[in-house]
Write a protein that holds these residues in place. Sequence first.
Motif, PDB file in Angstrom:
ATOM      1  N   LEU A   1       7.994 -85.609  50.858  1.00  0.00           N
ATOM      2  CA  LEU A   1       8.781 -85.465  52.066  1.00  0.00           C
ATOM      3  C   LEU A   1      10.075 -85.618  52.075  1.00  0.00           C
ATOM      4  N   GLY A   2      10.669 -86.128  50.853  1.00  0.00           N
ATOM      5  CA  GLY A   2      12.167 -86.102  50.638  1.00  0.00           C
ATOM      6  C   GLY A   2      12.218 -87.478  50.257  1.00  0.00           C
ATOM      7  N   PRO A   3      13.803 -87.774  49.940  1.00  0.00           N
ATOM      8  CA  PRO A   3      14.684 -86.645  49.589  1.00  0.00           C
ATOM      9  C   PRO A   3      14.776 -86.013  48.269  1.00  0.00           C
ATOM     10  N   GLU A   4      15.542 -85.273  48.089  1.00  0.00           N
ATOM     11  CA  GLU A   4      15.418 -84.398  46.855  1.00  0.00           C
ATOM     12  C   GLU A   4      16.076 -85.055  45.696  1.00  0.00           C
ATOM     13  N   ASN A   5      17.036 -85.912  45.818  1.00  0.00           N
ATOM     14  CA  ASN A   5      17.912 -86.548  45.015  1.00  0.00           C
ATOM     15  C   ASN A   5      18.474 -88.092  45.441  1.00  0.00           C
ATOM     16  N   GLU A   6      19.183 -88.653  44.708  1.00  0.00           N
ATOM     17  CA  GLU A   6      19.568 -90.113  45.054  1.00  0.00           C
ATOM     18  C   GLU A   6      20.961 -90.299  46.202  1.00  0.00           C
ATOM     19  N   GLU A   7      21.231 -89.056  46.644  1.00  0.00           N
ATOM     20  CA  GLU A   7      22.488 -89.157  47.662  1.00  0.00           C
ATOM     21  C   GLU A   7      21.942 -90.091  48.901  1.00  0.00           C
ATOM     22  N   SER A   8      22.911 -90.554  49.283  1.00  0.00           N
ATOM     23  CA  SER A   8      22.797 -91.499  50.542  1.00  0.00           C
ATOM     24  C   SER A   8      21.976 -90.789  51.648  1.00  0.00           C
ATOM     25  N   VAL A   9      20.943 -91.324  52.283  1.00  0.00           N
ATOM     26  CA  VAL A   9      20.257 -90.696  53.216  1.00  0.00           C
ATOM     27  C   VAL A   9      19.564 -92.092  54.115  1.00  0.00           C
ATOM     28  N   ASP A  10      19.327 -91.674  55.421  1.00  0.00           N
ATOM     29  CA  ASP A  10      18.696 -92.843  56.306  1.00  0.00           C
ATOM     30  C   ASP A  10      17.268 -93.005  56.549  1.00  0.00           C
TER      31      ASP A  10
END
Length: 149
Positions: free
Chosen positions: A32-41
């Motif tokens: 269910l994500g995320p698809e990469n290591e970029e900052s998300v909540d």
Amino acid sequence: MKIAIGSDHGGYELKEVIKALLSDEGIEYMDLGPENEESVDYPVYGQKVAEAVAGGQAERGIAICGTGVGISIAVNKIPGIRGSLCTNEYMAEMTRRHNDSNVLVLGGRVLGTELAKAIVKKWLYTEFEGGRHQRRLDEITAIEEKYNQ
């Protein structure tokens, strides 16, 4: 068994390791994500995992953030979810045997890869004992129902 798995950026690397473990074990999963290591909540991905389990799209879930604490709080806001932050195999075993945990929570920045894999395997293959433990789960459900009206 089908597992819903999701993380934030702090848990992304461990999520990828756990996905490989699930594949090796022949266990179906939905990422269910995320698809990469970029900052998300983390609340966004904790909610996705918990809703997939509560809604029946997956039998259980695995949610991962940096420490496991934030995403643990998030998954447990969804009625019917019993998310358990585990840092060792004993916790994973007991949360399944006694609490019928349906979401395993891990800390990607605080667990080594091999320990995390051992925790996941213990959690996956331990069954709920029922009996006196079911009564306690019913009490938890009653608390949820009281506040979710």
